[in-house]
Design an enzyme around this catalytic site. Structure first.
Site, PDB file in Angstrom:
ATOM      1  N   GLU A 199       0.882  -1.159   0.000  1.00 18.09           N
ATOM      2  CA  GLU A 199       0.000   0.000   0.000  1.00 18.09           C
ATOM      3  C   GLU A 199       0.918   1.207   0.000  1.00 18.09           C
ATOM      4  O   GLU A 199       1.757   1.339   0.894  1.00 18.09           O
ATOM      5  CB  GLU A 199      -0.740  -0.016   1.329  1.00 18.09           C
ATOM      6  CG  GLU A 199      -2.205   0.210   1.317  1.00 18.09           C
ATOM      7  CD  GLU A 199      -2.674   0.249   2.765  1.00 18.09           C
ATOM      8  OE1 GLU A 199      -2.915   1.353   3.232  1.00 18.09           O
ATOM      9  OE2 GLU A 199      -2.747  -0.800   3.428  1.00 18.09           O
TER      10      GLU A 199
ATOM     11  N   ASP B  95      -5.732  10.103   9.040  1.00 17.27           N
ATOM     12  CA  ASP B  95      -4.500   9.431   9.438  1.00 17.27           C
ATOM     13  C   ASP B  95      -4.035   9.941  10.790  1.00 17.27           C
ATOM     14  O   ASP B  95      -4.332  11.071  11.171  1.00 17.27           O
ATOM     15  CB  ASP B  95      -3.400   9.691   8.403  1.00 17.27           C
ATOM     16  CG  ASP B  95      -3.584   8.834   7.171  1.00 17.27           C
ATOM     17  OD1 ASP B  95      -3.404   7.607   7.290  1.00 17.27           O
ATOM     18  OD2 ASP B  95      -3.933   9.378   6.105  1.00 17.27           O
TER      19      ASP B  95
END
Ligand code: PLP
Lengths: 246, 438
Positions: A37, A48
C-alpha cells in the site's frame, strides 16, 4: 509453511527518502509482504494518525509523483500494489488520475475518505476505478453500519479493508475480537484488518476472529525512524511469522 | 383504575425485568457511516491521542468498540436499581383531557431519579469505570447543574472526589444547584474561572462573559490534564448516548407491557443525550413513526446550524466531530434553560436529522413557559425548563391529532424535574407577565 494470511505493508511514498523507500519496498516483498500500500501525500490527511501525517510532511515536495511512482514497480516485481490517497484531492480530475496510476504500474486504489466524505456517490466512484482497469480496495470502519458493510463489500476487489480504530497509529483501547467478529459475519471477502494492529496480541486476536490478513503502516515508519530499513524489514519478517501461525 | 394526578400507571413492580441488561448502540443500525473524529489540519498535537489521557479507559473503549449491545456490568445495574430505575412511564391523562385530544400521551419520567434528571444514567457507569481503573478524582463541567449534580453523586458513591466547572450564569441563577453538588461532596467553580489558561483568556476578552457549556467543558478538560484527573463526559459522545439507552429500552418494555405501540417520540436536545438515549432504541428497532428533537429558539442550531466538522468544546481540545453546529466560538445567550445552551448536537443525532429520520422544532421562552405551566397544572410535576421544550412539542402534536381526529400514541422523555430551576421559572413568570401587560 502455509501462507493463508495476507500481509499488507504500507509505506509513505518516498519515505524517509527515495532511495531507502525503494530499498524497503524491495525487501518487504522478498520477506513476505503480499500486497503493498503506497501512501501518496494528501493535502490534508484527515483520517491518518500523527505518525503517518508527519511522514507525509517529511516527503512533501521531494519527488515528482508520476516519475517516481513507477520506480516502485521496478523493485517489487509482480506483487500487487495499491495507492492510498484521498479522493478529495483527485475527485475533480479523477479519470486522469486513475489513468496515470494505471500507467505508473499500480493495481488498485484505496480512498480512506470514500465512505466518509463521498458516501452518497461511492458506487459511482468505485465503478470508475474498475472501468479504468484498477481494483478497488474499500476502507470500512466500525462506524460503518452493518447494511452498508455488506453493500460495499461487493465493490471491494482485492480485499475489504477494515480499520478497527478511528485513526492510525494511536493505541486507543478497543476490543479487537468483537469488532472483527461482527464484520466477519457480514462479508465473504478477504478481510484485512488494520489501524494499530502492530501489537502482537491484537494481531493474533484479529486473526483468531477470522481476519484474512493485517495491514500495517505506522509501525514500519516508526521502525525506519528508530533503526532504519533493516529494523523495518525485521518487522516484516516477524509479522510474516505471526501470520503464518494461522 | 385511572386516578387523576401524578401516577396514572402503577409504579414499576417488576423492576428487574424492565431494566435492560445491555446498553444499545445505534451506530451499526444507522443509515450511513458515522464520520469519524479527526484532528484539524496542521495540528501540533493529536486530540484523538489526548482522549486517552482524559477519559477513563473503559469509557473510551466503549466509545470505540462499536457493538450493537454492550453488557451493563452487574455493579452498575445494581446501582441503577438502587437509584430507582426503572423510572416510571406515566400517562398524562389530565393533560390529554385538558387539551381534549384523542391522542394518548405517555411520558418517561427521568426526574424520578435522586439527582433529578437522566444524567445519572451515564454518570454512574463512567464513575464506576474510573474507579475500577484506580482513579480518585474526576472533573467535569455543568450547564444547568443537572450533570454536575449527577457527577458529584456518582463520584461520591464510588468513593471519589469531584470538581465541577459550572457555567457562570447558571451558578448565579441557581445557587441551590451548587449547594446540592456540595452536599453530595463535589467542589464547584463558576466558569470562566482563573483556574485554567482558557478561563483566564475568555475572561480577559470579555470580563462579563456569562460562561457557556463549551467554555466550561474546555476548562474541565484543561484542569483534568493539568492535575492528572479523569474527565467525565455529560453529553454529545456516542458512549454517553449508549449509557442513556436504558431510558428508551425501559420505555419499550413498559409500553409493551401496556400493549401500546408508539407513533410519535419526542425529546429535548442540549447535546443530544436524553433524546438519543430515549429515541435510539425505538429508531434502531423500527418502533415508532415520527421522532421529534426539540431545541430552544434562542439557540437555533437546527434552523441555522451547519452540518460540518467542528470542535465539541470552545478551546478545541477535543477532536473534531461532524455535527450540526453553530460554531464552537458561538456564545449562547444566557437563557432560562441552561442545559440547552450548547452549540452542537451529538454526531449520531445530527446524522439522523440530516437523513430526515429525526425531525425538529425550536421554541422560545414564552412558548415553553406556557407549556410548562399547563403541564404543572394538569400533571402536578414541575418539569426542568429543558424538558418543557419537549412538552411544548407534545402539546402541539396532540392538538394536531385533535384537529385531524387521530388516535395516536405520543411518548416523550421528561428528562428532569425543575424543582431546582424555580428561580428561572420565577424570572420567566415576571418576563412573560410583563410582556402580556404591554
Ligand atoms: C433536565 C435536562 N434535560 C436535558 C438536558 C440537555 O442535555 P442532553 O441533550 O444531553 O440531554 C439537560 C442538560 O443539562 C438537562 O439537565
Amino acid at each position: 509453511m502455509s501462507r493463508d494470511k495476507m500481509l499488507v505493508v504500507y509505506m509513505t511514498l518516498g519515505y524517509p527518502d527515495n532511495e531507502r523507500y525503494l530499498e524497503f519496498m524491495e525487501e518487504a516483498v522478498k520477506n513476505g509482504a503480499d500486497i503493498l500500500e503506497i501512501g501518496i501525500p494528501p493535502k490534508y490527511a484527515k483520517y491518518d494518525g500523527p505518525v503517518i501525517r508527519k511522514s507525509y510532511e517529511k516527503v512533501a515536495g521531494k519527488f515528482d509523483l508520476w516519475s517516481f511512482l513507477p520506480e516502485t514497480r521496478k523493485v517489487i516485481g509482480e506483487t500487487k500494489a495499491v495507492a492510498l490517497t484521498y479522493l478529495e484531492d483527485w475527485a475533480s480530475e479523477l479519470d486522469d488520475f486513475l489513468y496515470k496510476l494505471k500507467g505508473a504500474g499500480l493495481d488498485g486504489v484505496l480512498f480512506p475518505d470514500l465512505l466518509i466524505d463521498f458516501v452518497d456517490d461511492y458506487r459511482a466512484y468505485s465503478s470508475r476505478v474498475r472501468e479504468k482497469g484498477l481494483s478497488n480496495v474499500i476502507f470500512t470502519a466500525p462506524s460503518v453500519p452493518d447494511r452498508m458493510i455488506m453493500q460495499v463489500s461487493r465493490q471491494s476487489d482485492l480485499f475489504l479493508y477494515y480499520g478497527v480504530r478511528p485513526t492510525t497509529g494511536i493505541p486507543l483501547p478497543i476490543t479487537v475480537s468483537s469488532l472483527v467478529t461482527r464484520v466477519r459475519n457480514l462479508v465473504d471477502n478477504k478481510l484485512v484488518v488494520g489501524f494499530g494492529l502492530s501489537d502482537e496480541n491484537d494481531l493474533r486476536k484479529a486473526l483468531k476472529a477470522g481476519a484474512d490478513g493485517a495491514a500495517i503502516g505506522t509501525a514500519f515508519i516508526q521502525a525506519i525512524d528508530n533503526g532504519g530499513v533493516k529494523q523495518a524489514v525485521d518487522l516484516v519478517i516477524k509479522l510474516r511469522s505471526i501470520l503464518d501461525e494461522f | 383504575m385511572v386516578v387523576v394526578g401524578v401516577y396514572d400507571t402503577p409504579m414499576v413492580n417488576n423492576a428487574e425485568e424492565i431494566l435492560p441488561k445491555y446498553w444499545y448502540n445505534i451506530i451499526p443500525d444507522l443509515p450511513k457511516p458515522l464520520p469519524p473524529p479527526r484532528d484539524p489540519l496542521g495540528a501540533e498535537f493529536s486530540r484523538i491521542d489526548l482522549l486517552r489521557t482524559i477519559l477513563p479507559k473503559e469509557v473510551l473503549r466503549q466509545q470505540l468498540t462499536i457493538e450493537r449491545y454492550i453488557k451493563i456490568p452487574d455493579e452498575v445495574r445494581e446501582r441503577y436499581l438502587a437509584i430507582g430505575r426503572p423510572t416510571p412511564l406515566l400517562r398524562a391523562k389530565r393533560l390529554e383531557e385538558y387539551l381534549g385530544t384523542p391522542a394518548k400521551i405517555y411520558f418517561k419520567y427521568e426526574g424520578a431519579t435522586p439527582t433529578g434528571s437522566h444524567k445519572i444514567n451515564t454518570a454512574l457507569p463512567q464513575a464506576y469505570f474510573a474507579r475500577e481503573e484506580g482513579i480518585e478524582h474526576v472533573v467535569t463541567e455543568t450547564g444547568a447543574g443537572q450533570w454536575g449534580t449527577a457527577t458529584a453523586l456518582a463520584a461520591t458513591m464510588y468513593g471519589m472526589k469531584s470538581t465541577v466547572f459550572m457555567v457562570k450564569v447558571s451558578y448565579e441563577q441557581k445557587p441551590m444547584r451548587k449547594s446540592i453538588m456540595q452536599l453530595y461532596g463535589g467542589e464547584v467553580y463558576p466558569s470562566p474561572t482563573d483556574l485554567t489558561e482558557f478561563g483566564k483568556k475568555v475572561k480577559k476578552e470579555n470580563p462579563n462573559h456569562p460562561g457557556s457549556l463549551g467554555v466550561a467543558m474546555s476548562e474541565a478538560i484543561e484542569y483534568a490534564l493539568d492535575h492528572h484527573l479523569k474527565y467525565l463526559v455529560g453529553s454529545v459522545l456516542d458512549v454517553v448516548i449508549l449509557h442513556q439507552s436504558v431510558i428508551g429500552q425501559e420505555t419499550i418494555a413498559q409500553l409493551d407491557e401496556l400493549g401500546e405501540e408508539p407513533d410519535v417520540l419526542i425529546g429535548c436536545v442540549g447535546g443530544g443525550s436524553n433524546f438519543g438515549g430515549f429515541s435510539f432504541p425505538f429508531i434502531g428497532n423500527g418502533r415508532g413513526k415520527k421522532y421529534i428533537a426539540v431545541a430552544s429558539a434562542e439557540i437555533p442550531k437546527f434552523s441555522t446550524g451547519e452540518y460540518k466538522y467542528d470542535f465539541p468544546d470552545s478551546a478545541g481540545l477535543l477532536p473534531l466531530v461532524k455535527m450540526i453546529t453553530m460554531g464552537n466560538s458561538y456564545v449562547p445567550p444566557p437563557i432560562y434553560a441552561g442545559g440547552l445552551r450548547y452549540h452542537g448536537a451529538a454526531p449520531s443525532l445530527s446524522l439522523l436529522m440530516k437523513e430526515g429520520i429525526v425531525g425538529w422544532r425550536e421554541y422560545n421562552e414564552n412558548q415553553i413557559f406556557e407549556a410548562a405551566q399547563m403541564f404543572m397544572r394538569t400533571q402536578g410535576i414541575v418539569p426542568a425548563p429543558e424538558s418543557s421544550h419537549a412538552i411544548r412539542a407534545v402539546i402541539e402534536e396532540a392538538l394536531e391529532a385533535k384537529r385531524a381526529n387521530r388516535k395516536e400514541v405520543i411518548v416523550f422523555n421528561l428528562s428532569g424535574h425543575g424543582l431546582l430551576d424555580l428561580p428561572n421559572y420565577d424570572s420567566m413568570m415576571r418576563r412573560v407577565t410583563s410582556n402580556e401587560q404591554r
